[in-house]
Design an enzyme around this catalytic site. Sequence first.
Site, PDB file in Angstrom:
ATOM      1  N   CYS A 194       0.832  -1.203   0.000  1.00  0.00           N
ATOM      2  CA  CYS A 194       0.000   0.000   0.000  1.00  0.00           C
ATOM      3  C   CYS A 194       0.865   1.252   0.000  1.00  0.00           C
ATOM      4  O   CYS A 194       1.408   1.645   1.034  1.00  0.00           O
ATOM      5  CB  CYS A 194      -0.912  -0.018   1.228  1.00  0.00           C
ATOM      6  SG  CYS A 194      -1.885   1.462   1.386  1.00  0.00           S
ATOM      7  N   CYS A 220      -0.445   4.073   2.239  1.00  0.00           N
ATOM      8  CA  CYS A 220      -0.211   3.895   3.680  1.00  0.00           C
ATOM      9  C   CYS A 220       1.258   4.156   4.032  1.00  0.00           C
ATOM     10  O   CYS A 220       1.557   4.759   5.050  1.00  0.00           O
ATOM     11  CB  CYS A 220      -0.545   2.477   4.121  1.00  0.00           C
ATOM     12  SG  CYS A 220      -2.011   1.780   3.391  1.00  0.00           S
ATOM     13  N   ASP A 221       2.165   3.672   3.193  1.00  0.00           N
ATOM     14  CA  ASP A 221       3.572   3.622   3.600  1.00  0.00           C
ATOM     15  C   ASP A 221       4.521   4.499   2.775  1.00  0.00           C
ATOM     16  O   ASP A 221       5.670   4.699   3.171  1.00  0.00           O
ATOM     17  CB  ASP A 221       4.088   2.169   3.492  1.00  0.00           C
ATOM     18  CG  ASP A 221       3.260   1.217   4.336  1.00  0.00           C
ATOM     19  OD1 ASP A 221       2.776   1.645   5.388  1.00  0.00           O
ATOM     20  OD2 ASP A 221       3.093   0.056   3.923  1.00  0.00           O
TER      21      ASP A 221
END
Length: 308
Positions: A131, A134-135
């Site tokens: 992701c 997200c990261d």
Amino acid sequence: MENVVIIGSGCAGLTAGIYTARANLNPLVLTGVAPGGLLTTTSIVENYPGFPDGVDGYELMTRLQKQAEKFGARVKFGVVESVDFTKNPFWVTVDGELVVARAVIIASGAGHRHLGLESETLLEKKGVTYCATCDGALPVFRNKPLVVVGGGDSACEEALYLTRFGSVVYLIHRRDTLRASKIMAERVLANPKIKPIWDSVVTDVLDVKQDKVTGVRLKNLKTGAEQTLDCAGVFVAIGHAPNTDIFKGQVELGEHGYVTIKHGSSTSVPGVFVAGDCADSVYRQAITAAGMGCAAAIDAERYLASAS
Ligand code: NAP
């Protein structure tokens, strides 16, 4: 006893929540591990009707939840461990607690597919991720070469997003044409920070010994040539697999584990309906999941009306 329990809180589950709540069925929506589903990890959703400027995935799901709750849906954090659909009313065990329901809508969505490499598993969260939203902004990825694996819309979206952080983004695809929609493919190919590497697969993620990602080993499928590419992160975006393990032996599952739809939204068990990515290997869009959630809610409502 519950009238209807909805398993999953993505587009399909929450839309089913809106419709069953408006039908006065007082639905219980069980969120699963990721409330809001996969869309919450998307940056901008540009193809959901009604949002000409796009909408943030997290915001869209928050709004959907509010809308469902406004009409009386109870959205509860909980992970379903097992189900028993062999008798009606149905049993759903969530976080150790038994919930009994007259009807169930399965909307458990799909999870990220993995490459299947041992090094991928060992380096997950140590540079291997599924992701970018997200990261991607983590300091470890800043101004470093990054790798995205895949050739679909997800891979293109991840690659474009990562150009904000990485020094260069290598897009590793096993063929020489992208599967992604034309508009996404064109954006990727026009971006000078994205370097596609065609006809290639990742055979190893380096370096398990150092306990962090330092590169990938690649193999060209046409020539057989191998090379090592330095990178600080590997973003795997090779599609999704349905979250249906807990339904094995309870409803009929088809190829690759997708729930088999008999007609409308009906499964092999009367009173158990299905919606969204856990039953859809073809379209897999937020809007089609929402539409399936609507259909499942209407079918559940009719089923309950005819059963009472
Ligand atoms: P996808 O369309 O199934 O694409 C998966 C990609 O990964 C394909 O290019 C596939 O290669 C490759 N792949 C699969 N297994 C692999 C493996 N073991 N090793 C290497 N490569 C592998 O999945 P997706 O991109 O996640 O998209 C899923 C659905 O969501 C699609 O319908 C898509 O349109 C939609 N989506 C839309 C948007 C958007 O509109 N903004 C964003 C994300 C997703 P091949 O091409 O060779 O099969």
